[in-house]
Enzyme design. Sequence first.
Site, short mmCIF file in Angstrom:
data_model
loop_
_atom_site.label_atom_id
_atom_site.label_comp_id
_atom_site.label_asym_id
_atom_site.label_seq_id
_atom_site.Cartn_x
_atom_site.Cartn_y
_atom_site.Cartn_z
CB CYS A 145 -0.98 -0.01 1.18
SG CYS A 145 -0.22 0.14 2.81
CG HIS A 185 -4.49 0.00 3.80
ND1 HIS A 185 -3.81 -1.02 3.17
CD2 HIS A 185 -5.34 0.51 2.88
CE1 HIS A 185 -4.23 -1.12 1.92
NE2 HIS A 185 -5.15 -0.21 1.72
CG HIS A 193 -6.73 0.34 -1.59
ND1 HIS A 193 -6.91 -0.32 -0.40
CD2 HIS A 193 -7.70 -0.13 -2.41
CE1 HIS A 193 -7.94 -1.15 -0.49
NE2 HIS A 193 -8.44 -1.06 -1.69
#
Length: 359
Positions: A274, A322, A334
């Site tokens: 990520c 994240h 993402h």
Amino acid sequence: MAAHRKPRQRSLGGHTFRTAATFALASAATATGFDGIGHADPQLTPDQVKAKVNKLYEEAEVSTEKYNGAKEKADKAQENLDKLRDQAARRTDQLNSARDELGSLAAEQYRNGGMDPAWQLALSGDPDQYLDSAALAERVGSRQAADVASVRQQLQEIERLRGAARVELGTLKTRQTELKRHKKSVTSKLTEARQLLDRLTTGDRARLDTGGGGTGRASRSSASSQRGLTGPVSPASATADAPNSRAAAAISYAYSKLGSPYVWGATGPNAFDCSGLTQAAFHSAGVSLPRTTYSQINAGRRVARSALRPGDLVFFYSGISHVGIYVGNGKMIHAPNPSAPVRVAPLDEMPFAGATRVA
């Protein structure tokens, strides 16, 4: 003399039996744990599997970001160590040259310094020339003293560099130990998640993935179809609404990577985790971002969720483990997890933690 009595044997129905049963149950539980999760929790429903897998992915991502941070520090320590060693090597070469020069001067003085100066003056056919030579010799002597002092200083500097290198080497070894620990944690959790998913049917995986959790293998095909998106989250719409050209360039890069696989620790160009995706996207736009989510959230100006603009970084979970790139209309791009490639997803897919504007 007292007689030695034979100890009375206890019945298996008493404490001995209970202890044996306890050991047997403990051994069975331990054996189950070592056999892998394929035999554990056999009655989990698909929804329970999804919840457990999502939790494992969250924990793995925390470990991934810790790994990324440790790797960044390890790389820096290696760079510092290489620089120190290079400086020490250059200094050593300079020292050896200075030592050779001093040795030559000492040998020359030994060869020419055996006669008393008064006799050299008396026997000289040109006293003025001799006096000039004597003055030169004095200057050479002063220079030699300076050269000796320089050699001593170089020796001290080399020792300082070698000491600093030893410290940096210790730092590097510490970082490498951290890397191994975090890598072991990541691979363990991802292996457990994969084994859980392998127990589901293809239909169950596909059904679970429609809920947006991104745990099924069918997510790869659905994510790839995002390339043709139109409307509020199309590339043209997202870049047009971006606050500046740098944010627009980062968005364009992220769109170009839709469908790329998630690989923990990867920063592109063909696979990402990520924070690796966000770092690569903004690097393409000329913006330098740190490696981890923990650092990226502090890299720009914080913005409220209600004030999000395309190109803002959006973060999730209480541990800030994240990150994605906002593209408008409540959506982001993402790199979710190993079961789902880079894709467009709603912000509500995970617990929102904050946002920052870096461009």
